[in-house]
Write a protein that holds these residues in place. Structure first.
Motif, PDB file in Angstrom:
ATOM      1  N   MET B   1       0.782  -1.048  -0.007  1.00 25.68           N
ATOM      2  CA  MET B   1       0.031   0.046   0.353  1.00 25.68           C
ATOM      3  C   MET B   1       0.613   1.242  -0.157  1.00 25.68           C
ATOM      4  SD  MET B   1      -2.817   1.475   0.125  1.00 25.68           S
ATOM      5  CE  MET B   1      -3.546   2.783  -0.090  1.00 25.68           C
ATOM      6  N   SER B   2       1.529   0.995   0.960  1.00 20.31           N
ATOM      7  CA  SER B   2       2.480   2.856   1.351  1.00 20.31           C
ATOM      8  C   SER B   2       3.651   2.548   0.061  1.00 20.31           C
ATOM      9  CB  SER B   2       2.970   2.596   2.318  1.00 20.31           C
ATOM     10  OG  SER B   2       4.478   1.756   2.190  1.00 20.31           O
ATOM     11  N   ASP B   3       3.920   1.435  -0.578  1.00 19.36           N
ATOM     12  CA  ASP B   3       4.889   1.439  -1.124  1.00 19.36           C
ATOM     13  C   ASP B   3       4.090   1.805  -2.929  1.00 19.36           C
ATOM     14  OD1 ASP B   3       6.705   0.280  -0.039  1.00 19.36           O
ATOM     15  OD2 ASP B   3       6.728  -2.036  -1.029  1.00 19.36           O
ATOM     16  N   ASN B   4       2.834   1.675  -2.981  1.00 19.87           N
ATOM     17  CA  ASN B   4       1.904   1.879  -3.886  1.00 19.87           C
ATOM     18  C   ASN B   4       2.133   3.654  -4.240  1.00 19.87           C
ATOM     19  OD1 ASN B   4       0.905   0.326  -5.666  1.00 19.87           O
ATOM     20  ND2 ASN B   4       0.001  -0.652  -5.370  1.00 19.87           N
ATOM     21  N   ILE B   5       1.769   4.516  -2.949  1.00 24.12           N
ATOM     22  CA  ILE B   5       1.583   5.092  -2.884  1.00 24.12           C
ATOM     23  C   ILE B   5       2.871   6.246  -2.850  1.00 24.12           C
ATOM     24  CG2 ILE B   5       1.339   7.547  -0.965  1.00 24.12           C
ATOM     25  CD1 ILE B   5      -0.884   5.798   0.085  1.00 24.12           C
ATOM     26  N   ALA B   6       4.167   6.070  -2.612  1.00 20.24           N
ATOM     27  CA  ALA B   6       5.151   6.449  -3.158  1.00 20.24           C
ATOM     28  C   ALA B   6       6.171   5.942  -4.596  1.00 20.24           C
ATOM     29  CB  ALA B   6       6.437   5.296  -1.989  1.00 20.24           C
ATOM     30  N   PHE B   7       5.138   4.663  -4.716  1.00 18.07           N
ATOM     31  CA  PHE B   7       5.867   5.197  -6.427  1.00 18.07           C
ATOM     32  C   PHE B   7       5.110   6.188  -6.787  1.00 18.07           C
ATOM     33  CE2 PHE B   7       3.854   3.019 -10.509  1.00 18.07           C
ATOM     34  CZ  PHE B   7       5.061   3.200 -11.387  1.00 18.07           C
ATOM     35  N   TRP B   8       3.590   5.890  -6.907  1.00 19.04           N
ATOM     36  CA  TRP B   8       2.632   6.931  -7.262  1.00 19.04           C
ATOM     37  C   TRP B   8       3.406   8.626  -7.316  1.00 19.04           C
ATOM     38  CZ3 TRP B   8       0.889   5.859 -12.182  1.00 19.04           C
ATOM     39  CH2 TRP B   8       0.076   4.135 -11.960  1.00 19.04           C
ATOM     40  N   LEU B   9       4.052   8.698  -5.959  1.00 20.29           N
ATOM     41  CA  LEU B   9       4.122   9.962  -5.772  1.00 20.29           C
ATOM     42  C   LEU B   9       5.458  10.225  -6.557  1.00 20.29           C
ATOM     43  CD1 LEU B   9       3.706  10.810  -2.177  1.00 20.29           C
ATOM     44  CD2 LEU B   9       2.806  12.133  -4.442  1.00 20.29           C
ATOM     45  N   SER B  10       6.261   9.697  -6.648  1.00 17.08           N
ATOM     46  CA  SER B  10       7.649   9.457  -7.649  1.00 17.08           C
ATOM     47  C   SER B  10       6.956   9.908  -8.768  1.00 17.08           C
ATOM     48  CB  SER B  10       9.027   8.598  -7.369  1.00 17.08           C
ATOM     49  OG  SER B  10       8.237   6.973  -7.970  1.00 17.08           O
ATOM     50  N   TYR B  11       6.368   8.546  -9.549  1.00 14.96           N
ATOM     51  CA  TYR B  11       5.789   8.612 -10.747  1.00 14.96           C
ATOM     52  C   TYR B  11       5.652  10.111 -10.629  1.00 14.96           C
ATOM     53  CZ  TYR B  11       3.414   8.422 -15.238  1.00 14.96           C
ATOM     54  OH  TYR B  11       3.089   8.377 -16.561  1.00 14.96           O
ATOM     55  N   LEU B  12       4.926  10.470 -10.289  1.00 19.80           N
ATOM     56  CA  LEU B  12       4.468  11.627 -11.230  1.00 19.80           C
ATOM     57  C   LEU B  12       4.883  13.310 -10.413  1.00 19.80           C
ATOM     58  CD1 LEU B  12       0.357  11.823  -9.220  1.00 19.80           C
ATOM     59  CD2 LEU B  12       1.271  11.540 -11.768  1.00 19.80           C
ATOM     60  N   THR B  13       5.926  13.260  -9.430  1.00 21.91           N
ATOM     61  CA  THR B  13       7.025  14.236  -9.902  1.00 21.91           C
ATOM     62  C   THR B  13       8.253  13.609 -10.792  1.00 21.91           C
ATOM     63  OG1 THR B  13       7.860  12.935  -7.493  1.00 21.91           O
ATOM     64  CG2 THR B  13       5.711  15.103  -7.493  1.00 21.91           C
ATOM     65  N   ASN B  14       8.257  12.997 -11.335  1.00 19.83           N
ATOM     66  CA  ASN B  14       9.584  12.919 -12.104  1.00 19.83           C
ATOM     67  C   ASN B  14      10.022  13.658 -13.002  1.00 19.83           C
ATOM     68  OD1 ASN B  14       7.367  12.568 -14.694  1.00 19.83           O
ATOM     69  ND2 ASN B  14       7.985  10.551 -14.805  1.00 19.83           N
ATOM     70  N   GLY B  15      10.996  14.423 -14.174  1.00 21.71           N
ATOM     71  CA  GLY B  15      10.932  15.377 -14.524  1.00 21.71           C
ATOM     72  C   GLY B  15       9.971  15.698 -15.801  1.00 21.71           C
ATOM     73  N   LYS B  16       9.513  14.737 -16.201  1.00 23.33           N
ATOM     74  CA  LYS B  16       8.312  14.653 -16.930  1.00 23.33           C
ATOM     75  C   LYS B  16       7.461  15.831 -16.753  1.00 23.33           C
ATOM     76  CE  LYS B  16       9.648  11.863 -21.067  1.00 23.33           C
ATOM     77  NZ  LYS B  16       8.905  10.742 -21.946  1.00 23.33           N
ATOM     78  N   HIS B  17       6.990  15.822 -15.796  1.00 23.97           N
ATOM     79  CA  HIS B  17       5.723  15.671 -14.833  1.00 23.97           C
ATOM     80  C   HIS B  17       5.655  16.882 -14.136  1.00 23.97           C
ATOM     81  CE1 HIS B  17       3.616  11.891 -14.995  1.00 23.97           C
ATOM     82  NE2 HIS B  17       2.479  12.188 -15.107  1.00 23.97           N
ATOM     83  N   LEU B  18       7.242  17.426 -13.607  1.00 22.99           N
ATOM     84  CA  LEU B  18       7.274  18.633 -13.351  1.00 22.99           C
ATOM     85  C   LEU B  18       7.510  18.953 -14.153  1.00 22.99           C
ATOM     86  CD1 LEU B  18      10.568  18.086 -10.550  1.00 22.99           C
ATOM     87  CD2 LEU B  18       7.413  18.629 -10.167  1.00 22.99           C
ATOM     88  N   THR B  19       8.362  19.059 -15.637  1.00 23.89           N
ATOM     89  CA  THR B  19       7.438  20.328 -17.018  1.00 23.89           C
ATOM     90  C   THR B  19       6.613  20.330 -17.035  1.00 23.89           C
ATOM     91  OG1 THR B  19       9.475  18.840 -17.568  1.00 23.89           O
ATOM     92  CG2 THR B  19       9.028  20.242 -19.087  1.00 23.89           C
ATOM     93  N   TRP B  20       5.957  19.614 -16.576  1.00 19.68           N
ATOM     94  CA  TRP B  20       4.096  19.256 -17.094  1.00 19.68           C
ATOM     95  C   TRP B  20       3.571  20.610 -16.286  1.00 19.68           C
ATOM     96  CZ3 TRP B  20      -0.296  16.262 -15.746  1.00 19.68           C
ATOM     97  CH2 TRP B  20      -2.054  16.453 -16.299  1.00 19.68           C
ATOM     98  N   TYR B  21       3.501  20.237 -15.436  1.00 17.15           N
ATOM     99  CA  TYR B  21       3.362  21.231 -13.996  1.00 17.15           C
ATOM    100  C   TYR B  21       3.518  22.490 -14.595  1.00 17.15           C
ATOM    101  CZ  TYR B  21       2.716  16.944 -11.837  1.00 17.15           C
ATOM    102  OH  TYR B  21       2.492  15.495 -11.409  1.00 17.15           O
ATOM    103  N   ALA B  22       5.293  23.419 -14.769  1.00 19.33           N
ATOM    104  CA  ALA B  22       5.809  24.244 -15.014  1.00 19.33           C
ATOM    105  C   ALA B  22       5.148  24.917 -16.276  1.00 19.33           C
ATOM    106  CB  ALA B  22       7.333  23.790 -14.999  1.00 19.33           C
ATOM    107  N   SER B  23       4.846  24.193 -17.265  1.00 18.79           N
ATOM    108  CA  SER B  23       4.207  24.581 -17.882  1.00 18.79           C
ATOM    109  C   SER B  23       2.805  25.118 -18.150  1.00 18.79           C
ATOM    110  CB  SER B  23       3.791  23.683 -19.516  1.00 18.79           C
ATOM    111  OG  SER B  23       2.980  22.570 -19.250  1.00 18.79           O
ATOM    112  N   PHE B  24       1.921  24.904 -16.861  1.00 15.53           N
ATOM    113  CA  PHE B  24       0.881  26.192 -16.667  1.00 15.53           C
ATOM    114  C   PHE B  24       1.381  27.655 -16.725  1.00 15.53           C
ATOM    115  CE2 PHE B  24      -2.907  23.244 -15.346  1.00 15.53           C
ATOM    116  CZ  PHE B  24      -2.040  21.996 -15.499  1.00 15.53           C
ATOM    117  N   GLN B  25       2.273  27.570 -16.613  1.00 20.37           N
ATOM    118  CA  GLN B  25       2.783  29.609 -16.597  1.00 20.37           C
ATOM    119  C   GLN B  25       2.497  29.973 -17.413  1.00 20.37           C
ATOM    120  OE1 GLN B  25       6.882  30.252 -16.544  1.00 20.37           O
ATOM    121  NE2 GLN B  25       7.521  27.726 -16.612  1.00 20.37           N
ATOM    122  N   PHE B  26       2.718  28.903 -18.579  1.00 16.33           N
ATOM    123  CA  PHE B  26       2.780  30.022 -20.223  1.00 16.33           C
ATOM    124  C   PHE B  26       1.278  30.027 -20.587  1.00 16.33           C
ATOM    125  CE2 PHE B  26       5.943  26.953 -21.246  1.00 16.33           C
ATOM    126  CZ  PHE B  26       6.510  27.943 -21.712  1.00 16.33           C
TER     127      PHE B  26
END
Lengths: 244, 269
Positions: B1-26
């Motif tokens: 369970m906690s492994d799962n959460i950790a996995f998805w958290l790390s997936y959602l905060t990988n470099g590509k996703h961070l770039t996606w979040y940053a692109s909201f500024q445009f």
């Protein structure tokens, strides 16, 4: 001048696609909108909530995103559902998805217009109809609907013109198959060939303007017919207000 | 369970996703800057449309009717391209020598030295300006109508106090106009928000483009998580994002309208 005429000819097959998208989605959107407007005015809590939510969601989000979302949703069902049924060539075709999304979108916008008109139907007329002993369906057919459509028609005209304008982004979200190109894609491809933005985009704009004027004219005729019982019906407003 | 959460958290905060979040500024920049410009163009257009000088009145009317008569996408694409070409043509008339013109084989620009390479910031500004131009035409109509619904007595009173024409315009007319214009301007703002989804058409790596890239099926473990077509999930997030922004703007405009309507007896609500 000669160049301009050949340009007009180049765009002529393209405008057919825009017209197709608009004409395919207007009647369906109209029916959907009537259902949604009645749903929004319904006393049934579930139906009311659902129609309200649908109208809000589709009016509050960009059509561009709706195109992408529904197309990618259809794509993700491809292997599991459409392929085995053998209809994937048809379900995933832009000529099907395009009108589908436009219908869902214009249904929401038109429903809001119809809902506004429904609330503006004079109370006294409905009470008079009830006093005559009309059933609910009779009330709707003979009193509410005629009032509603007359009240909503000018705004609905604007909505139809906006729908036609919205067909411009269909092929930016969906794949272009072969020679099936609409006005915008044609303009873009011609621009990429000789970089003459002023000519190509102006001709596309002319086509859009021309069709918009035709829509205003035709819907104006219908409005005149709807208002034929009035001595001098209120003039139809040709300038679109800030709908959408 | 906690492994799962950790996995998805790390997936959602990988470099590509961070770039996606940053692109909201445009998107946010285009909405705010484009919205401001739309009000500015709307004020200019409405002043033109109200002008007593016929050519200005004609310009104002043509602007508001032609731009609203063509799809916003068309103008949105046309303006940046035309502006870029205009600048290149101006530069070319200064720097290009006959030899350079002869050496150029492509159709545009006239010579290679006149080429103007636009990056994301330039395109973003041009996109905002064209959003402002398109929706300024809508705002022109709204403000024009609002200027006409200010009670005549208010303007007469101001004139009777001895205010000059520009004082009447700026201190009374435009001040009182906002109450009548706000409902319409809120509609224009909603249109602008929805139009910001088109930024990717001008090669800006905005939220839509990143959603498409992130959701595209991936079969190579070296590239990242192996998954099939997840695009619809990412688009669903954007769908909800835009609905939330609309909802927030509605609340915001309600508050502004309440504030602007203070002390005015019967406003257009």
């Amino acid at each position: 001048m000669d160049r301009f005429l050949t340009e007009l000819g180049l765009f002529a097959p393209a405008v057919v696609f825009n017209l197709y998208f608009a004409i395919a989605s207007i009647p369906l959107g109209f029916i959907l909108a009537v259902c949604l407007a009645l749903g929004k005015a319904s006393d049934n809590v579930l139906i009311n909530r659902l129609s309200r939510g649908y109208i809000y969601a589709f009016r509050g989000s960009p059509l561009f995103i709706q195109f992408f979302m529904i197309y990618s949703l259809a794509l993700s069902f491809n292997v599991g559902v459409w392929k085995p049924m053998g209809i994937s060539w048809w379900v995933l075709h832009p000529l099907f998805i395009g009108p589908l999304v436009l219908t869902l979108n214009t249904g929401a916008y038109t429903a809001e217009i119809f809902y506004g008109a429904l609330r503006a139907v004079p109370r006294g007329e409905i009470e008079a109809a009830r006093a005559y002993g009309m059933s609910r369906s009779q009330q709707f057919r003979q009193v509410i609907w005629p009032n509603l459509i007359r009240l909503a028609w000018p705004a609905y005209t604007n909505e139809v013109v906006f729908l036609f304008h919205a067909t411009a982004i269909v092929y930016f979200a969906l794949p272009v198959i072969g020679q099936q190109k609409d006005l915008m894609i044609t303009a873009k491809e011609l621009f990429e060939r000789d970089y003459n933005a002023f000519l190509h985009f102006s001709v596309a704009a002319l086509y859009f303007l021309a069709v918009s004027l035709v829509v205003f004219f035709l819907f104006g005729l219908v409005y005149r017919r709807l208002m034929r019982h009035m001595p001098a019906g209120p003039r139809m407003r040709y300038a679109p207000s800030w709908w959408r | 369970m906690s492994d799962n959460i950790a996995f998805w958290l790390s997936y959602l905060t990988n470099g590509k996703h961070l770039t996606w979040y940053a692109s909201f500024q445009f998107t946010i920049f285009a909405a705010v800057f484009g919205g401001t410009l739309a009000v500015v163009f709307g004020l200019i257009g409405a002043t033109f449309k109200n002008s007593r000088f016929l050519p200005l009145r004609v310009i104002g009317s043509i602007y508001s009717s032609i731009v609203r008569g063509v799809p916003d996408v068309l103008f949105f694409l046309f303006f940046p391209l035309a502006f870029e070409q205009g600048v290149e043509w101006l530069v070319a008339s200064q720097v290009c020598s006959p030899e350079m013109l002869a050496a150029q084989s492509a159709a545009w620009p006239p010579c290679k030295e006149a080429n103007w390479l636009l990056g994301t910031p330039e395109y973003l500004v041009l996109a905002s300006v064209s959003l402002g131009l398109v929706y300024g035409a809508f705002a022109t109509n709204v403000i024009h109508g609002a200027l006409r619904s200010v009670p005549k007595g208010q303007l007469e009173a101001a004139r009777a106090y001895g205010m000059s024409a520009s004082q009447v315009l700026w201190r009374v007319h435009i001040r009182q106009m906002w109450v009548y214009a706000l409902p319409g301007l809120s509609n224009v703002w909603m249109l602008i928000i929805k139009a910001t989804s088109l930024l990717s058409l001008l090669q800006i790596a905005d939220i839509v483009l990143w959603a498409d890239r992130l959701g595209a099926p991936n079969f190579l473990p070296a590239v990242g998580l192996v998954h099939d077509d997840w695009r619809w999930r990412y688009y669903l997030v954007l769908f909800v994002f835009y609905i939330l922004v609309t909802w927030l703007s509605e609340k915001g405009f309600d508050a502004i309208m309440k504030r602007a309507g203070r002390g005015i007896l019967s406003e257009a609500r």
